[in-house]
Design an enzyme around this catalytic site. Structure first.
Site, short mmCIF file in Angstrom:
data_model
loop_
_atom_site.label_atom_id
_atom_site.label_comp_id
_atom_site.label_asym_id
_atom_site.label_seq_id
_atom_site.Cartn_x
_atom_site.Cartn_y
_atom_site.Cartn_z
N LYS A 13 -32.26 26.96 11.39
CA LYS A 13 -31.52 25.71 11.58
C LYS A 13 -31.99 24.62 10.63
CE LYS A 13 -32.02 24.47 15.82
NZ LYS A 13 -32.80 25.48 16.55
N ARG A 88 -29.64 20.85 24.61
CA ARG A 88 -30.36 22.07 24.94
C ARG A 88 -29.84 22.73 26.20
NH1 ARG A 88 -35.08 22.98 22.05
NH2 ARG A 88 -35.96 21.08 21.15
N ARG A 127 -45.54 34.17 9.39
CA ARG A 127 -45.87 32.82 8.91
C ARG A 127 -47.34 32.51 9.12
NH1 ARG A 127 -41.89 27.90 9.43
NH2 ARG A 127 -43.28 27.33 11.11
N ARG A 162 -50.39 30.32 13.72
CA ARG A 162 -50.34 29.37 14.83
C ARG A 162 -50.19 30.13 16.14
NH1 ARG A 162 -45.84 24.94 13.34
NH2 ARG A 162 -45.23 25.71 15.38
N ARG A 173 -40.63 32.38 23.58
CA ARG A 173 -39.74 31.28 23.16
C ARG A 173 -38.30 31.76 23.06
NH1 ARG A 173 -42.66 29.33 17.86
NH2 ARG A 173 -40.86 27.97 17.53
#
Ligand SMILES: [Zn+2]
Length: 215
Positions: A13, A88, A127, A162, A173
Site C-alpha cells: 500500500k 479499518r 526484511r 524486527r 497480523r
C-alpha cells in the site's frame, strides 16, 4: 483522485500510495499521521486524542472521524487524497460514508490490493532493519542485502529482524487483518465502489487504477 487503499500488511500500500501522489498531487492520509498532526497542533480534538493515548486507550472512532473531517477539508485535499489504512472496520466505514456525504466529497474508488499470503510472508520475513533508531535503514536479505552481512551500510550498526516481522508475528497480523478489515471488501463491493487488483507489482496496481478511472 479520491481513493481508499485496502490491503494486508506487506501488500505494498505504501509504495502504491507514494506513486499515486506523485502522479496527480493527491495527498496520502493515514490515521497515525493525522492523529500525530492533531496532537502536535494542539487542537481540541488533538488534546482529547492525546489524553486517550496517554491512558493507553484506543482513540475512539468519533474522535478519529472528527480529526479526519478536519483533515479532509484542508486545502491540500482539493487535488485528491488517498486514505491509507483507514477505515479499518465496518463501523468506521459507515461513519466515513456519512462524513463524506456531509462534506459533499465523492470517492472515485476503493482499491483492494490482493497479494497472495506466501508473497507477503516472503516479503516481510526477509526484511531487516538497522537497529540504530536514528538510522533505521531497511534491507532485504534476498533483494537488497547490506554489503557486509548483518551490518548497516550507512552507519555500521547491527541489522536485525524486527519482532513484528518474524513469520509468527506476520501470520498473526495477517489473521487480524483478515478478521477485521477483509469484511470491508464486502462492504465496498455492495456499495459498488470496489476495484480489486490481483497484482504483486505496484506498477500493475497503478495501471489498473488508471484504467478504472479512465486516466
Ligand atoms: Zn544504520
Amino acid at each position: 483522485m479520491k481513493l481508499i487503499l485496502l490491503g494486508a500488511p506487506g501488500a505494498g500500500k505504501g509504495t502504491v500510495a507514494k506513486m499515486l501522489t506523485q502522479l496527480d498531487g493527491s495527498v496520502q492520509i493515514s490515521t497515525g499521521d493525522i492523529l500525530r498532526g492533531a496532537v502536535a497542533a494542539g487542537t481540541e480534538l488533538g488534546k482529547q486524542a492525546e489524553a486517550a493515548m496517554k491512558r493507553g486507550d484506543l482513540v475512539s472512532d468519533d474522535l478519529i472521524m472528527g480529526i479526519m473531517g478536519k483533515r479532509l477539508q484542508e486545502p491540500d485535499c482539493k487535488n485528491g487524497f488517498l486514505l491509507d489504512g483507514f477505515p479499518r472496520t465496518i463501523p468506521q466505514a459507515e461513519a466515513l460514508k456519512g462524513l463524506l456525504a456531509r462534506l459533499g466529497i465523492k470517492l472515485d474508488t476503493v482499491v483492494s490490493i490482493d497479494v497472495p499470503r506466501e508473497v507477503i510472508l516472503d516479503r516481510l520475513t526477509t526484511r531487516r532493519t538497522c537497529s540504530n533508531a536514528k538510522c533505521q535503514a531497511i534491507y532485504n536479505v534476498k533483494s537488497n542485502p547490506p554489503k557486509k552481512e548483518g551490518v548497516c551500510d550507512k552507519c555500521g550498526s547491527p541489522v536485525v529482524q524486527r519482532e513484528d516481522e518474524t513469520e509468527a508475528a506476520i501470520s498473526h497480523r495477517l489473521e487480524t487483518y483478515n478478521q477485521k478489515t477483509a469484511p470491508l471488501i464486502g462492504f465496498y463491493e455492495k456499495e459498488g465502489m470496489l476495484l480489486s487488483v490481483n497484482a504483486t507489482s505496484s506498477e500493475a496496481v497503478i495501471a489498473a487504477i488508471k484504467r478504472k478511472l479512465g486516466k
